[in-house]
Structure formats: C-alpha cells, structure tokens
Design a protein around this motif. Structure first.
Motif, short mmCIF file in Angstrom:
data_model
loop_
_atom_site.label_atom_id
_atom_site.label_comp_id
_atom_site.label_asym_id
_atom_site.label_seq_id
_atom_site.Cartn_x
_atom_site.Cartn_y
_atom_site.Cartn_z
N SER A 25 0.83 -1.21 0.00
CA SER A 25 0.00 0.00 0.00
C SER A 25 0.86 1.26 0.00
O SER A 25 0.60 2.20 -0.76
N LEU A 26 1.90 1.29 0.84
CA LEU A 26 2.77 2.46 0.88
C LEU A 26 3.53 2.61 -0.44
O LEU A 26 3.65 3.71 -0.97
N LEU A 27 4.03 1.51 -0.97
CA LEU A 27 4.76 1.55 -2.23
C LEU A 27 3.86 2.02 -3.37
O LEU A 27 4.28 2.83 -4.21
N PHE A 28 2.63 1.53 -3.40
CA PHE A 28 1.67 1.95 -4.41
C PHE A 28 1.38 3.45 -4.30
O PHE A 28 1.33 4.17 -5.31
N LEU A 29 1.21 3.94 -3.07
CA LEU A 29 0.93 5.36 -2.87
C LEU A 29 2.11 6.22 -3.31
O LEU A 29 1.93 7.25 -3.96
N ILE A 30 3.32 5.78 -2.97
CA ILE A 30 4.52 6.54 -3.36
C ILE A 30 4.60 6.67 -4.87
O ILE A 30 4.76 7.77 -5.42
N ARG A 31 4.47 5.54 -5.57
CA ARG A 31 4.64 5.58 -7.02
C ARG A 31 3.51 6.35 -7.70
O ARG A 31 3.74 7.13 -8.62
N THR A 32 2.27 6.14 -7.27
CA THR A 32 1.15 6.84 -7.88
C THR A 32 1.28 8.34 -7.70
O THR A 32 1.07 9.11 -8.64
N ARG A 186 11.66 -0.21 -11.43
CA ARG A 186 12.04 -1.63 -11.42
C ARG A 186 12.24 -2.14 -10.00
O ARG A 186 11.93 -3.30 -9.71
N VAL A 187 12.74 -1.30 -9.13
CA VAL A 187 12.82 -1.70 -7.72
C VAL A 187 11.41 -1.90 -7.15
O VAL A 187 11.13 -2.90 -6.48
N ALA A 188 10.53 -0.95 -7.46
CA ALA A 188 9.14 -1.05 -6.98
C ALA A 188 8.47 -2.30 -7.53
O ALA A 188 7.77 -3.03 -6.82
N ALA A 189 8.70 -2.59 -8.82
CA ALA A 189 8.12 -3.78 -9.43
C ALA A 189 8.64 -5.05 -8.77
O ALA A 189 7.89 -5.99 -8.51
N GLY A 190 9.94 -5.07 -8.47
CA GLY A 190 10.53 -6.23 -7.82
C GLY A 190 9.95 -6.47 -6.44
O GLY A 190 9.63 -7.61 -6.06
N VAL A 191 9.79 -5.39 -5.68
CA VAL A 191 9.24 -5.52 -4.32
C VAL A 191 7.78 -5.95 -4.36
O VAL A 191 7.36 -6.86 -3.64
N LEU A 192 6.98 -5.33 -5.24
CA LEU A 192 5.57 -5.70 -5.35
C LEU A 192 5.42 -7.15 -5.82
O LEU A 192 4.58 -7.90 -5.31
N GLY A 193 6.25 -7.53 -6.80
CA GLY A 193 6.20 -8.91 -7.27
C GLY A 193 6.57 -9.89 -6.18
O GLY A 193 5.93 -10.94 -6.02
N ALA A 194 7.60 -9.57 -5.40
CA ALA A 194 8.02 -10.45 -4.31
C ALA A 194 6.93 -10.57 -3.25
O ALA A 194 6.66 -11.66 -2.72
N LEU A 195 6.27 -9.45 -2.94
CA LEU A 195 5.18 -9.49 -1.96
C LEU A 195 4.02 -10.33 -2.47
O LEU A 195 3.39 -11.09 -1.73
N GLY A 196 3.72 -10.19 -3.77
CA GLY A 196 2.65 -10.99 -4.36
C GLY A 196 2.98 -12.47 -4.33
O GLY A 196 2.13 -13.30 -3.99
N LEU A 197 4.23 -12.83 -4.68
CA LEU A 197 4.63 -14.22 -4.66
C LEU A 197 4.63 -14.78 -3.25
O LEU A 197 4.23 -15.94 -3.03
N ARG A 198 5.06 -13.98 -2.31
CA ARG A 198 5.05 -14.43 -0.91
C ARG A 198 3.62 -14.72 -0.46
O ARG A 198 3.35 -15.74 0.20
N LEU A 199 2.71 -13.83 -0.80
CA LEU A 199 1.31 -14.02 -0.45
C LEU A 199 0.74 -15.26 -1.15
O LEU A 199 -0.04 -16.01 -0.56
N LEU A 200 1.19 -15.49 -2.36
CA LEU A 200 0.70 -16.62 -3.15
C LEU A 200 1.20 -17.96 -2.59
O LEU A 200 0.46 -18.95 -2.56
N LEU A 201 2.45 -17.99 -2.12
CA LEU A 201 3.08 -19.25 -1.74
C LEU A 201 2.98 -19.59 -0.26
O LEU A 201 3.11 -20.76 0.11
N GLU A 202 2.75 -18.58 0.58
CA GLU A 202 2.76 -18.87 2.01
C GLU A 202 1.55 -19.67 2.44
O GLU A 202 0.47 -19.56 1.86
N ARG A 203 1.72 -20.47 3.45
CA ARG A 203 0.62 -21.28 3.97
C ARG A 203 -0.11 -20.50 5.04
O ARG A 203 0.47 -19.76 5.80
N GLY A 204 -1.44 -20.75 5.14
CA GLY A 204 -2.23 -20.11 6.18
C GLY A 204 -2.60 -18.69 5.83
O GLY A 204 -2.23 -18.13 4.84
#
Length: 204
Positions: A25-32, A186-204
């Motif tokens: 959310s903070l990263l999205f707000l910064i970039r927008t 590209r840094v923002a994209a990497g962080v957002l992508g990593a957060l998305g993948l973490r959310l996708l792969l984590e259990r619970g």
C-alpha cells in the motif's frame, strides 16, 4: 467497560505505525503520487484509506471468524490479491523506461479503485485488525463502540494517507523521481512482485 481516550490513542499509534510500514500500500501510494501527480495520489490514498478501515470493520463484525470457519474463502481472497499485486508489478516493470507522458495516467476514479484493490489484496489485514482490537480494547464492545472504532480508523486514514500523497507529489520529490524513474520503477516492481509471490506461496 466502555472504551476511553487511552484505548483510541493506543489504536491510533498502532495505525500510524502500520501506515508507515513498508508494504504494497505504501509503495503503491509513493509511485502513484510521484508518477501520476497529486490528484491521482490523493484519490489512491482515499481508496487505500477506505479499504483499510473496511478491514477493521470486517474484523469488528467477525469476518476473521468466518475465515476460520471457511478457509477456502480466505484462500480465494489471498490468491486473487496475490495475482493483482503481481499484475501491478509486471505493468510497472514494462513501463519502467517509458516517459510519464507515454504511460496512460489513471483517472481519479481509477486511482481510487486501484487503492482499494491494493489493500483488498491482503486478507491478513482483517486478522491483524482483529488481533489489534482484542489487545487494545476491552471485551464485549457495544455497537456504538464498534462504530466509534471504525469511524476513528477511517478518520485517521483520511487525514494521513492524502497528506502523504500531497507530500510525495511536490515538485522537488516528483523531479527526483523522474530523474531516477527506470531504477525506481524496477525496484518497486521487484518488491511488489516479491510481496505478491510471498502471499501466493505462504501457507495459512
């Protein structure tokens, strides 16, 4: 026992820490705010604020218990949110070298919706809100107490998030962003992508 100012103070300090913590959310707000200007930034901030306070309302109404009873509902929201964050990351990476004029800027309505979707993307927010409410507030909250907590959260978000957007969209900050746009995006994209993948792969 009714809630008092000390409960709301503790809750608001927790909210401020959560708003300032690094995340999608903070990263999205910064970039927008920096890429698309003040109007889009404030609209995105309002969307983030609306959804964040709705997660607290959901916790007050027991959505965390519903997620516990129906894990598939939680999983469905989590997977949809992860996919959305990854999509934002891909789009940000693709347009990293594009000039601002070449990238379609979001209307205020679209920026508001995107802000809501970014905060909707993480259903753990309702579990966080439920935990904070249990720790800070007394048991057996009345309907009036719940309404006050929700309105207090919404008020804090509606003050802090747009203020951040305005600060981030000032001329000096925006010029520095434009000078470093390919790297920042590209840094923002990497962080957002990593957060998305973490959310996708984590259990619970």
């Amino acid at each position: 026992m009714t809630i008092g100012w000390e409960h709301l103070l503790a809750f608001n300090l927790t909210l401020l820490a959560a708003i300032a913590s690094p995340g999608p959310s903070l990263l999205f707000l910064i970039r927008t705010s920096m890429a698309e200007g003040r109007a889009a930034g404030v609209a995105a901030a309002m969307g983030l604020a609306a959804m964040a306070s709705l997660w607290t309302l959901a916790a007050l109404l027991g959505l965390d218990a519903l997620f516990s009873l129906f894990p598939w509902a939680y999983t469905a929201v989590k997977l949809g949110g992860a996919a959305y964050l990854i999509w934002i990351a891909v789009q940000t990476w693709r347009h990293a070298r594009s000039s601002i004029s070449a990238v379609a800027t979001a209307s205020r309505g679209r920026a508001f919706r995107q802000g809501m979707l970014v905060n909707l993307a993480n259903p753990k927010s309702v579990l966080f809100s439920a935990a904070v409410i249990v720790v800070i507030f007394p048991a057996s909250l009345t309907s009036a107490d719940k309404a006050l907590i929700y309105l207090n959260h919404l008020g804090v978000e509606l003050v802090i998030q747009p203020a951040l957007a305005i600060a981030l969209s000032t001329g000096v900050v925006r010029r520095r962003y434009l000078n470093a746009k390919p790297v920042f995006d590209r840094v923002a994209a990497g962080v957002l992508g990593a957060l998305g993948l973490r959310l996708l792969l984590e259990r619970g």
